[in-house]
Structure formats: structure tokens, C-alpha cells
Design a protein around this motif. Sequence first.
Motif, PDB file in Angstrom:
ATOM      1  N   GLN A 188       3.739   9.835   3.444  1.00 14.85           N
ATOM      2  CA  GLN A 188       3.266  10.217   2.124  1.00 14.85           C
ATOM      3  C   GLN A 188       4.160   9.638   1.031  1.00 14.85           C
ATOM      4  N   PHE A 247       2.955   4.893   8.203  1.00 15.89           N
ATOM      5  CA  PHE A 247       2.573   5.290   6.851  1.00 15.89           C
ATOM      6  C   PHE A 247       3.002   6.736   6.617  1.00 15.89           C
ATOM      7  N   VAL A 286       0.830  -1.203   0.000  1.00 10.92           N
ATOM      8  CA  VAL A 286       0.000   0.000   0.000  1.00 10.92           C
ATOM      9  C   VAL A 286       0.871   1.262   0.000  1.00 10.92           C
ATOM     10  N   THR A 287       0.447   2.256  -0.788  1.00  7.83           N
ATOM     11  CA  THR A 287       1.095   3.573  -0.822  1.00  7.83           C
ATOM     12  C   THR A 287       0.053   4.583  -0.358  1.00  7.83           C
ATOM     13  N   THR A 288       0.421   5.400   0.633  1.00  6.61           N
ATOM     14  CA  THR A 288      -0.539   6.352   1.191  1.00  6.61           C
ATOM     15  C   THR A 288      -0.268   7.768   0.684  1.00  6.61           C
ATOM     16  N   TRP A 289      -1.306   8.602   0.877  1.00  7.57           N
ATOM     17  CA  TRP A 289      -1.299   9.952   0.331  1.00  7.57           C
ATOM     18  C   TRP A 289      -1.306  11.018   1.425  1.00  7.57           C
ATOM     19  N   ASN A 290      -1.435  10.624   2.683  1.00 11.75           N
ATOM     20  CA  ASN A 290      -1.492  11.601   3.776  1.00 11.75           C
ATOM     21  C   ASN A 290      -0.198  12.414   3.846  1.00 11.75           C
ATOM     22  N   LEU A 315      -6.723   7.337   6.745  1.00 12.79           N
ATOM     23  CA  LEU A 315      -5.559   6.929   5.971  1.00 12.79           C
ATOM     24  C   LEU A 315      -5.976   6.984   4.514  1.00 12.79           C
ATOM     25  N   ARG A 316      -5.380   7.895   3.772  1.00 10.63           N
ATOM     26  CA  ARG A 316      -5.736   8.065   2.363  1.00 10.63           C
ATOM     27  C   ARG A 316      -4.839   7.173   1.513  1.00 10.63           C
ATOM     28  N   ILE A 317      -5.459   6.302   0.757  1.00 10.17           N
ATOM     29  CA  ILE A 317      -4.737   5.319  -0.047  1.00 10.17           C
ATOM     30  C   ILE A 317      -4.561   5.850  -1.460  1.00 10.17           C
TER      31      ILE A 317
END
Length: 127
Positions: A76, A74, A39-43, A112-114
Motif C-alpha cells: 500500500q 506491491f 505504479v503506486t497501489t492502494w491495496n 490490484l488496486r491502482i
Amino acid sequence: GYHADRWKKLLIPYSSPTKAYFDTSDQDPFCMYNYLLDVTTWNKSIRRGFIKIKITDYSGNTVESQMNSEASTFQQYKRVKILTGFHQDIEKIAKISLTFSTKTLIGPKHKLRILQMKLKSLNNPKR
């Protein structure tokens, strides 16, 4: 099978690399189906917590992963790989749901923004 305290002595003499998994279930038939969540997050700010995964097939059968004992961090645009296990194998996945938890009762709730995710079966790598 081998007793868990003796596996290393049996595998070390082989020259090829060997992987061993010792996760089992507490439910009959005691096998676990392992998946790797990438998973790659955007936060923008760092989030630390736990992810629980639910997978559903086209018939509506749902299975939920076990909660990992260690929290993941996690950041960004950073990829995080999480090993997770299920009591049942779903051959054709129709839906994947993620639940993010910090396991704290007090304090703000974080999302958590994915940005991107991939779920790969380790038992059936071609899936």
C-alpha cells in the motif's frame, strides 16, 4: 554491434556513465521498445505477482508487453517500477490496460488496486 560477452570491456574505459540494454525480440526486426511503468497501489495487504500491459493508439492498434520473469511485490502506497518491452512502438497512446496475475491456478483471485501510474518511453524519453 558487439557480442554480449564483450560489451563490458569496451564500455568500462569511458569515464562517463553508460547504460546498455540487451533485450531483443524474437520477431523481425528484432528490436524492443522499452517502457518504464511506475505504479503506486492502494491495496491494504501485500500482493505479489506479474503485470502485463496493453497499449492502444487512437486508430485501435494494440500491442502487448512481454511478461516479466520476476514477480513484483506491491504494498500500500509504495511505488514499484517495472521495466517492460513491446515489439512495436505506439507514438500516441489512447488507452493503457493492465492485467495482474499471480500465475497460480488454485486459490483466491486477487485484485490490484491502482492509485497512480505513469508509463514512460525509454526509447523516446520526451513522451
